[in-house]
Design a protein around this motif. Structure first.
Motif, PDB file in Angstrom:
ATOM      1  N   ALA A  22       2.463  -3.654   5.139  1.00 25.69           N
ATOM      2  CA  ALA A  22       2.899  -4.893   4.494  1.00 25.69           C
ATOM      3  C   ALA A  22       1.731  -5.553   3.757  1.00 25.69           C
ATOM      4  O   ALA A  22       1.896  -6.067   2.644  1.00 25.69           O
ATOM      5  CB  ALA A  22       3.467  -5.853   5.537  1.00 25.69           C
ATOM      6  N   PHE A  23       0.558  -5.521   4.377  1.00 27.94           N
ATOM      7  CA  PHE A  23      -0.644  -6.073   3.739  1.00 27.94           C
ATOM      8  C   PHE A  23      -0.933  -5.355   2.428  1.00 27.94           C
ATOM      9  O   PHE A  23      -1.246  -5.987   1.416  1.00 27.94           O
ATOM     10  CB  PHE A  23      -1.828  -5.949   4.706  1.00 27.94           C
ATOM     11  CG  PHE A  23      -3.137  -6.423   4.163  1.00 27.94           C
ATOM     12  CD1 PHE A  23      -3.296  -7.719   3.689  1.00 27.94           C
ATOM     13  CD2 PHE A  23      -4.227  -5.565   4.137  1.00 27.94           C
ATOM     14  CE1 PHE A  23      -4.523  -8.163   3.200  1.00 27.94           C
ATOM     15  CE2 PHE A  23      -5.455  -5.988   3.649  1.00 27.94           C
ATOM     16  CZ  PHE A  23      -5.604  -7.297   3.179  1.00 27.94           C
ATOM     17  N   ALA A  24      -0.783  -4.041   2.437  1.00 25.47           N
ATOM     18  CA  ALA A  24      -1.018  -3.270   1.209  1.00 25.47           C
ATOM     19  C   ALA A  24       0.020  -3.621   0.142  1.00 25.47           C
ATOM     20  O   ALA A  24      -0.326  -3.824  -1.021  1.00 25.47           O
ATOM     21  CB  ALA A  24      -0.979  -1.774   1.508  1.00 25.47           C
ATOM     22  N   ALA A  25       1.277  -3.704   0.548  1.00 22.36           N
ATOM     23  CA  ALA A  25       2.353  -3.951  -0.412  1.00 22.36           C
ATOM     24  C   ALA A  25       2.307  -5.356  -1.005  1.00 22.36           C
ATOM     25  O   ALA A  25       2.642  -5.542  -2.170  1.00 22.36           O
ATOM     26  CB  ALA A  25       3.708  -3.717   0.260  1.00 22.36           C
ATOM     27  N   HIS A  26       1.884  -6.317  -0.208  1.00 19.83           N
ATOM     28  CA  HIS A  26       1.950  -7.709  -0.668  1.00 19.83           C
ATOM     29  C   HIS A  26       0.575  -8.319  -0.956  1.00 19.83           C
ATOM     30  O   HIS A  26       0.440  -9.057  -1.925  1.00 19.83           O
ATOM     31  CB  HIS A  26       2.690  -8.564   0.352  1.00 19.83           C
ATOM     32  CG  HIS A  26       4.079  -8.078   0.611  1.00 19.83           C
ATOM     33  ND1 HIS A  26       5.097  -8.197  -0.306  1.00 19.83           N
ATOM     34  CD2 HIS A  26       4.611  -7.447   1.690  1.00 19.83           C
ATOM     35  CE1 HIS A  26       6.197  -7.674   0.189  1.00 19.83           C
ATOM     36  NE2 HIS A  26       5.934  -7.200   1.393  1.00 19.83           N
ATOM     37  N   PRO A  34      -4.645   0.958  -8.663  1.00 18.18           N
ATOM     38  CA  PRO A  34      -3.582   1.834  -8.133  1.00 18.18           C
ATOM     39  C   PRO A  34      -4.140   2.984  -7.291  1.00 18.18           C
ATOM     40  O   PRO A  34      -3.552   3.358  -6.277  1.00 18.18           O
ATOM     41  CB  PRO A  34      -2.881   2.348  -9.392  1.00 18.18           C
ATOM     42  CG  PRO A  34      -3.109   1.283 -10.407  1.00 18.18           C
ATOM     43  CD  PRO A  34      -4.480   0.739 -10.100  1.00 18.18           C
ATOM     44  N   TYR A  35      -5.290   3.529  -7.694  1.00 19.15           N
ATOM     45  CA  TYR A  35      -5.892   4.635  -6.932  1.00 19.15           C
ATOM     46  C   TYR A  35      -6.287   4.171  -5.536  1.00 19.15           C
ATOM     47  O   TYR A  35      -5.958   4.831  -4.542  1.00 19.15           O
ATOM     48  CB  TYR A  35      -7.112   5.198  -7.675  1.00 19.15           C
ATOM     49  CG  TYR A  35      -7.893   6.172  -6.826  1.00 19.15           C
ATOM     50  CD1 TYR A  35      -7.410   7.448  -6.582  1.00 19.15           C
ATOM     51  CD2 TYR A  35      -9.094   5.794  -6.231  1.00 19.15           C
ATOM     52  CE1 TYR A  35      -8.102   8.338  -5.770  1.00 19.15           C
ATOM     53  CE2 TYR A  35      -9.798   6.673  -5.422  1.00 19.15           C
ATOM     54  CZ  TYR A  35      -9.302   7.940  -5.192  1.00 19.15           C
ATOM     55  OH  TYR A  35      -9.991   8.802  -4.383  1.00 19.15           O
ATOM     56  N   LEU A  36      -6.996   3.040  -5.433  1.00 16.59           N
ATOM     57  CA  LEU A  36      -7.439   2.560  -4.121  1.00 16.59           C
ATOM     58  C   LEU A  36      -6.264   2.104  -3.266  1.00 16.59           C
ATOM     59  O   LEU A  36      -6.287   2.258  -2.048  1.00 16.59           O
ATOM     60  CB  LEU A  36      -8.474   1.451  -4.278  1.00 16.59           C
ATOM     61  CG  LEU A  36      -9.843   1.906  -4.789  1.00 16.59           C
ATOM     62  CD1 LEU A  36     -10.775   0.718  -4.962  1.00 16.59           C
ATOM     63  CD2 LEU A  36     -10.462   2.948  -3.856  1.00 16.59           C
ATOM     64  N   ASN A  41      -2.711   3.346   1.311  1.00 17.91           N
ATOM     65  CA  ASN A  41      -1.385   3.744   1.785  1.00 17.91           C
ATOM     66  C   ASN A  41      -1.378   5.120   2.438  1.00 17.91           C
ATOM     67  O   ASN A  41      -0.578   5.371   3.345  1.00 17.91           O
ATOM     68  CB  ASN A  41      -0.368   3.670   0.648  1.00 17.91           C
ATOM     69  CG  ASN A  41       0.054   2.244   0.372  1.00 17.91           C
ATOM     70  OD1 ASN A  41       0.173   1.440   1.277  1.00 17.91           O
ATOM     71  ND2 ASN A  41       0.272   1.926  -0.889  1.00 17.91           N
ATOM     72  N   THR A  42      -2.257   6.010   2.001  1.00 21.93           N
ATOM     73  CA  THR A  42      -2.390   7.310   2.669  1.00 21.93           C
ATOM     74  C   THR A  42      -2.856   7.094   4.111  1.00 21.93           C
ATOM     75  O   THR A  42      -2.348   7.742   5.037  1.00 21.93           O
ATOM     76  CB  THR A  42      -3.364   8.222   1.908  1.00 21.93           C
ATOM     77  OG1 THR A  42      -2.832   8.465   0.604  1.00 21.93           O
ATOM     78  CG2 THR A  42      -3.573   9.551   2.633  1.00 21.93           C
ATOM     79  N   GLY A  43      -3.794   6.190   4.305  1.00 21.46           N
ATOM     80  CA  GLY A  43      -4.243   5.852   5.659  1.00 21.46           C
ATOM     81  C   GLY A  43      -3.103   5.336   6.514  1.00 21.46           C
ATOM     82  O   GLY A  43      -2.954   5.722   7.677  1.00 21.46           O
ATOM     83  N   VAL A  44      -2.276   4.468   5.942  1.00 22.89           N
ATOM     84  CA  VAL A  44      -1.125   3.917   6.668  1.00 22.89           C
ATOM     85  C   VAL A  44      -0.150   5.035   7.047  1.00 22.89           C
ATOM     86  O   VAL A  44       0.319   5.112   8.186  1.00 22.89           O
ATOM     87  CB  VAL A  44      -0.403   2.830   5.829  1.00 22.89           C
ATOM     88  CG1 VAL A  44       0.903   2.408   6.500  1.00 22.89           C
ATOM     89  CG2 VAL A  44      -1.309   1.621   5.621  1.00 22.89           C
ATOM     90  N   TYR A  92      -9.146   3.029   4.915  1.00 17.88           N
ATOM     91  CA  TYR A  92      -9.013   1.577   4.792  1.00 17.88           C
ATOM     92  C   TYR A  92     -10.339   0.976   4.328  1.00 17.88           C
ATOM     93  O   TYR A  92     -10.372   0.148   3.422  1.00 17.88           O
ATOM     94  CB  TYR A  92      -8.608   0.936   6.120  1.00 17.88           C
ATOM     95  CG  TYR A  92      -7.295   1.412   6.699  1.00 17.88           C
ATOM     96  CD1 TYR A  92      -6.224   1.769   5.884  1.00 17.88           C
ATOM     97  CD2 TYR A  92      -7.113   1.494   8.067  1.00 17.88           C
ATOM     98  CE1 TYR A  92      -5.019   2.194   6.423  1.00 17.88           C
ATOM     99  CE2 TYR A  92      -5.917   1.907   8.612  1.00 17.88           C
ATOM    100  CZ  TYR A  92      -4.873   2.262   7.797  1.00 17.88           C
ATOM    101  OH  TYR A  92      -3.682   2.682   8.335  1.00 17.88           O
ATOM    102  N   ALA A  93     -11.418   1.389   4.982  1.00 14.46           N
ATOM    103  CA  ALA A  93     -12.733   0.849   4.642  1.00 14.46           C
ATOM    104  C   ALA A  93     -13.135   1.213   3.213  1.00 14.46           C
ATOM    105  O   ALA A  93     -13.664   0.358   2.480  1.00 14.46           O
ATOM    106  CB  ALA A  93     -13.776   1.365   5.639  1.00 14.46           C
ATOM    107  N   LEU A  94     -12.885   2.431   2.821  1.00 15.57           N
ATOM    108  CA  LEU A  94     -13.202   2.872   1.457  1.00 15.57           C
ATOM    109  C   LEU A  94     -12.419   2.059   0.427  1.00 15.57           C
ATOM    110  O   LEU A  94     -12.985   1.572  -0.555  1.00 15.57           O
ATOM    111  CB  LEU A  94     -12.898   4.365   1.297  1.00 15.57           C
ATOM    112  CG  LEU A  94     -13.104   4.979  -0.084  1.00 15.57           C
ATOM    113  CD1 LEU A  94     -14.581   4.941  -0.465  1.00 15.57           C
ATOM    114  CD2 LEU A  94     -12.592   6.402  -0.113  1.00 15.57           C
ATOM    115  N   ALA A  95     -11.114   1.888   0.672  1.00 18.19           N
ATOM    116  CA  ALA A  95     -10.273   1.151  -0.274  1.00 18.19           C
ATOM    117  C   ALA A  95     -10.675  -0.321  -0.363  1.00 18.19           C
ATOM    118  O   ALA A  95     -10.702  -0.899  -1.449  1.00 18.19           O
ATOM    119  CB  ALA A  95      -8.802   1.263   0.124  1.00 18.19           C
ATOM    120  N   LEU A  96     -11.011  -0.927   0.775  1.00 21.01           N
ATOM    121  CA  LEU A  96     -11.308  -2.360   0.794  1.00 21.01           C
ATOM    122  C   LEU A  96     -12.720  -2.700   0.336  1.00 21.01           C
ATOM    123  O   LEU A  96     -12.952  -3.781  -0.203  1.00 21.01           O
ATOM    124  CB  LEU A  96     -11.065  -2.926   2.195  1.00 21.01           C
ATOM    125  CG  LEU A  96      -9.612  -2.919   2.663  1.00 21.01           C
ATOM    126  CD1 LEU A  96      -9.512  -3.351   4.111  1.00 21.01           C
ATOM    127  CD2 LEU A  96      -8.746  -3.795   1.774  1.00 21.01           C
TER     128      LEU A  96
END
Length: 132
Positions: A22-26, A34-36, A41-44, A92-96
């Motif tokens: 939900a955090f990712a979506a909203h 979009p890549y990150l 989302n892959t992590g989720v 998650y860490a990489l994306a954030l």
């Protein structure tokens, strides 16, 4: 590890997966490329799959199975837990953060998922079927 603990861990990781999705979506949709966002989302996705696998291991440990099967289902679940923290956590860490240092941790987590599935299969093969 006992099945009661694995049920709790699997439940927490599943619930956390809902929250992170939900955090990712909203929350992250406008903040990340979009890549990150896809990386997150892959992590989720992998967290959900393996949280459910942990729950399955816990349930199987409650059945009257050979001790060897129960032991290897528990080991599989531990590998899944480590895999979630290393694989999903590093994504998650990489994306954030965008810090690429987290990238090399991801394959170790993936390897732990594969080892876990191997242990799961081994545990399943230890079960002797009873003809009724």
């Amino acid at each position: 590890m006992r099945s009661k603990q694995l049920l709790a861990i699997g439940g927490v990781l599943s619930g956390l997966g809902v929250g992170l999705g939900a955090f990712a979506a909203h929350g992250l949709k406008t903040m990340l490329s979009p890549y990150l966002l896809d990386v997150f989302n892959t992590g989720v996705q992998y967290q959900f799959i393996h949280a459910i696998a942990i729950l399955l291991c816990a349930v199987l440990m409650q059945l009257k199975l050979p001790a060897k099967s129960q032991k290897y289902f528990a080991l599989a679940a531990i590998c899944f837990i480590i895999g979630i923290f290393c694989f999903s956590g590093s994504l998650y860490a990489l994306a954030l953060t965008g810090i690429k240092w987290f990238g090399p941790v991801t394959p170790f987590g993936g390897m732990m998922f594969m080892v876990g599935w191997g242990l799961f299969v081994y545990a399943a093969l230890q079960i002797k079927e009873v003809n009724q």
